[in-house]
Scaffold this motif. Structure first.
Motif, PDB file in Angstrom:
ATOM      1  N   VAL A  25       0.864  -1.181   0.000  1.00  0.00           N
ATOM      2  CA  VAL A  25       0.000   0.000   0.000  1.00  0.00           C
ATOM      3  C   VAL A  25       0.898   1.227   0.000  1.00  0.00           C
ATOM      4  CG1 VAL A  25      -1.497   1.373   1.538  1.00  0.00           C
ATOM      5  CG2 VAL A  25      -2.016  -1.027   1.137  1.00  0.00           C
ATOM      6  N   GLU A  26       0.490   2.278  -0.715  1.00  0.00           N
ATOM      7  CA  GLU A  26       1.317   3.486  -0.722  1.00  0.00           C
ATOM      8  C   GLU A  26       1.115   4.267   0.571  1.00  0.00           C
ATOM      9  OE1 GLU A  26       1.706   5.465  -4.350  1.00  0.00           O
ATOM     10  OE2 GLU A  26       3.076   6.944  -3.485  1.00  0.00           O
ATOM     11  N   ARG A  53       5.110  10.487   8.523  1.00  0.00           N
ATOM     12  CA  ARG A  53       5.632  11.849   8.618  1.00  0.00           C
ATOM     13  C   ARG A  53       6.868  11.945   9.490  1.00  0.00           C
ATOM     14  NH1 ARG A  53       4.007  16.681   6.147  1.00  0.00           N
ATOM     15  NH2 ARG A  53       5.572  17.325   7.611  1.00  0.00           N
ATOM     16  N   ILE A  54       6.875  11.202  10.577  1.00  0.00           N
ATOM     17  CA  ILE A  54       8.005  11.267  11.513  1.00  0.00           C
ATOM     18  C   ILE A  54       8.501   9.828  11.678  1.00  0.00           C
ATOM     19  CG2 ILE A  54       8.789  12.206  13.745  1.00  0.00           C
ATOM     20  CD1 ILE A  54       5.991  13.597  13.924  1.00  0.00           C
ATOM     21  N   THR A  74       5.324   6.430  16.962  1.00  0.00           N
ATOM     22  CA  THR A  74       4.150   7.135  17.471  1.00  0.00           C
ATOM     23  C   THR A  74       2.948   6.196  17.534  1.00  0.00           C
ATOM     24  OG1 THR A  74       3.711   7.866  15.216  1.00  0.00           O
ATOM     25  CG2 THR A  74       4.917   9.381  16.632  1.00  0.00           C
ATOM     26  N   THR A  75       1.946   6.620  18.306  1.00  0.00           N
ATOM     27  CA  THR A  75       0.781   5.751  18.531  1.00  0.00           C
ATOM     28  C   THR A  75      -0.310   5.922  17.469  1.00  0.00           C
ATOM     29  OG1 THR A  75      -0.128   7.433  20.013  1.00  0.00           O
ATOM     30  CG2 THR A  75       1.111   5.645  21.047  1.00  0.00           C
ATOM     31  N   ASP A  76       0.044   6.412  16.279  1.00  0.00           N
ATOM     32  CA  ASP A  76      -1.002   6.611  15.264  1.00  0.00           C
ATOM     33  C   ASP A  76      -1.089   5.423  14.298  1.00  0.00           C
ATOM     34  OD1 ASP A  76       1.523   7.491  14.531  1.00  0.00           O
ATOM     35  OD2 ASP A  76       0.770   8.798  12.955  1.00  0.00           O
ATOM     36  N   TYR A  77      -2.069   4.570  14.568  1.00  0.00           N
ATOM     37  CA  TYR A  77      -2.236   3.352  13.776  1.00  0.00           C
ATOM     38  C   TYR A  77      -3.587   3.286  13.078  1.00  0.00           C
ATOM     39  CZ  TYR A  77       2.175   1.419  15.186  1.00  0.00           C
ATOM     40  OH  TYR A  77       3.511   1.204  15.339  1.00  0.00           O
ATOM     41  N   ILE A  78      -4.165   4.455  12.841  1.00  0.00           N
ATOM     42  CA  ILE A  78      -5.457   4.502  12.155  1.00  0.00           C
ATOM     43  C   ILE A  78      -5.377   3.783  10.806  1.00  0.00           C
ATOM     44  CG2 ILE A  78      -6.988   6.047  10.895  1.00  0.00           C
ATOM     45  CD1 ILE A  78      -7.642   6.658  13.544  1.00  0.00           C
ATOM     46  N   LEU A  79      -4.306   4.044  10.073  1.00  0.00           N
ATOM     47  CA  LEU A  79      -4.183   3.440   8.740  1.00  0.00           C
ATOM     48  C   LEU A  79      -4.173   1.918   8.851  1.00  0.00           C
ATOM     49  CD1 LEU A  79      -3.789   3.846   5.689  1.00  0.00           C
ATOM     50  CD2 LEU A  79      -1.321   3.801   6.106  1.00  0.00           C
ATOM     51  N   MET A  80      -3.417   1.399   9.818  1.00  0.00           N
ATOM     52  CA  MET A  80      -3.365  -0.052  10.020  1.00  0.00           C
ATOM     53  C   MET A  80      -4.767  -0.619  10.212  1.00  0.00           C
ATOM     54  SD  MET A  80      -1.475  -2.276  13.034  1.00  0.00           S
ATOM     55  CE  MET A  80      -2.724  -2.006  14.318  1.00  0.00           C
ATOM     56  N   PHE A  81      -5.558   0.035  11.063  1.00  0.00           N
ATOM     57  CA  PHE A  81      -6.909  -0.472  11.323  1.00  0.00           C
ATOM     58  C   PHE A  81      -7.805  -0.353  10.090  1.00  0.00           C
ATOM     59  CE2 PHE A  81      -5.534  -0.003  15.721  1.00  0.00           C
ATOM     60  CZ  PHE A  81      -6.019  -1.188  16.263  1.00  0.00           C
ATOM     61  N   SER A  82      -7.634   0.750   9.362  1.00  0.00           N
ATOM     62  CA  SER A  82      -8.516   0.946   8.208  1.00  0.00           C
ATOM     63  C   SER A  82      -8.163  -0.020   7.073  1.00  0.00           C
ATOM     64  CB  SER A  82      -8.474   2.402   7.733  1.00  0.00           C
ATOM     65  OG  SER A  82      -7.228   2.674   7.136  1.00  0.00           O
ATOM     66  N   THR A 114       4.218  -2.542  11.595  1.00  0.00           N
ATOM     67  CA  THR A 114       4.844  -3.106  12.799  1.00  0.00           C
ATOM     68  C   THR A 114       6.062  -3.978  12.485  1.00  0.00           C
ATOM     69  OG1 THR A 114       3.311  -4.964  12.672  1.00  0.00           O
ATOM     70  CG2 THR A 114       2.680  -3.161  14.124  1.00  0.00           C
TER      71      THR A 114
END
Lengths: 284, 284
Positions: A136-137, A141-142, A147-155, A181
């Motif tokens: 997936v493309e 950002r960092i 960081t705890t941003d895993y929205i994309l993983m869930f979506s 991960t």
């Protein structure tokens, strides 16, 4: 069920009572970093490296752990022992703490906690046959901060199920990067290639490279998508998965579609090195 | 200090006691959506539109609010009254709920809460003189969902202070998009232009367009960065800021660098329409 314990803001508490405010920026704004490691037979693996990286992740997003590295090590060792799971998944999390306006925060009063759970491992067949992943493309950002941003993983879970894939790998502008991960490696003959920039360089990746350098020519550099076509082997690394062979990416079969000999050798040496680490660090 | 109340998973509770598990996916993985609105004189503004959009955000990332739209409206009205802040900032948040392995979740047992705080407004000078914003390249992955991932916003706070900027606007591939908490508009003469794709179309944006259409020619379309040079006026919209004039972007002065007449007219009509809304919905 046995009681489980966590560490939260200075105290060891029953996990069921370990709670944070709904005004915490970790939940209101996803403003946090973490790191996860595992213990083997009661010994936290690569503990110091994980803690150092955790501190670095915090610094990169403007947070500061409220306790030093040695103290975190002590907390984790104590918690692994107290929970009685010799093979545990350990996770440390740091957030911006409570905020009334969901923006302002005090770097001196973050939320810091550590959880210890039984590790979930994979069946041996996965390592014998290798897995299929899809691409997936995406570019973080960092990338150097965990960081705890895993929205994309869930979506993307639905897509993963539909495609019958084990995991998803991100690519960007013609380059292969990492999974949400895990880190990624390919072999071309006896040359081992893994991305160096734009990815979080996980501890299992770095540990694998430390002994792979004694066995193969290693290139840490941009890995191009088109190189996958001529790759002979591929694998991913992570705390939980260790070294896991990858035999298919989207519709592309890697090499002959079977787990390669070089990957098998690395997996065997990984096991030896873990045993050495555990023996060396037992009782520390 | 007066007692404050929040709603959490079915109950109205004292805010200081409103706590969630450290195992909540909202904090472990930043897996959540939210929406925020304000009340004017006790009347929640654009309540139904915000709740509908909140449901849509949830759907887009694979979550489902545990209560229906009417019930959420009732919860918010009750909470605004109970907290005794006629001019309040209301926020509803939905996360994946608790998870032992930080990945698996049950769509039927999410965490849902509502907070009500006194709204923080801006001094009148800001609206009279307009603000300076700076631009940063960024494009959100799921623009139509209002997700709780604001790591980028926090990591850019230092840059914002250094540049003495009021806010940061995102652009991508030559297009102007949105800020982390606002939508963006420009005027070219009497033509009002605002991005349509790749942005979260906030309720204040949509409300502003509803009456702007009666006053100006409106184009909802890609706004190109190079169009900023020939823009006569610019402004941003958000729940908290309403319509706020923008007079400088990076080193570029918009128009003559003063708040434009068309923007002033929109601000005046905005105020009238809010008063009408409040009068119409009072006591409902």
């Amino acid at each position: 069920m046995t009681k489980k314990y966590s560490y939260l803001n200075g105290k060891v508490v029953l996990t069921e009572k370990a709670k944070i405010s709904i005004h915490d920026l970790g939940v209101m704004r996803g403003f946090g970093v973490f790191d996860s490691l595992r213990s083997y037979d009661g010994v936290p693996f690569l503990l110091d490296a994980h803690i150092s990286h955790f501190h670095e992740s915090a610094r990169l997003i403007g947070l500061k752990p409220p306790v030093g590295k040695d103290e975190i090590a002590g907390i984790i060792k104590n918690l692994v022992k107290k929970n009685g799971n010799p093979d545990a998944a350990v996770r440390m999390v740091l957030t911006g703490g409570e905020s009334d306006d969901t923006v302002t925060y005090n770097i001196e009063t973050p939320t810091f906690f550590v959880t210890v759970e039984k590790i979930q491992t994979y069946p041996p067949e996965v390592y014998k046959k290798g897995v299929k992943i899809i691409s997936v493309e995406n570019e973080r950002r960092i990338p150097n901060a965990k960081t705890t941003d895993y929205i994309l993983m869930f979506s993307l879970q639905k897509l993963k199920r539909e495609k019958n894939a084990f995991e998803i790998i991100y690519f960007s502008r013609g380059r292969v990067l990492e999974g949400s991960t895990f880190n990624f490696f390919i072999f071309k003959g006896n040359k081992l290639i893994t991305p160096r920039d734009g990815v979080f360089k996980g501890e299992t990746r770095n540990f694998t490279l430390s002994f792979a350098r004694e066995m193969f020519k290693v290139e840490e550099r941009e890995a191009l998508i088109r190189e996958l076509k001529t790759a002979d082997e591929a694998f991913l690394t992570s705390t939980k998965r260790e070294i896991m062979p990858v035999v298919k990416i989207d519709s592309l079969k890697i090499g002959n579609g079977k787990v390669g000999e070089n990957t098998k050798r690395l997996m065997a040496v990984f096991r030896e090195r873990v045993d050495e680490f555990v023996a060396r660090n037992r009782g520390l």
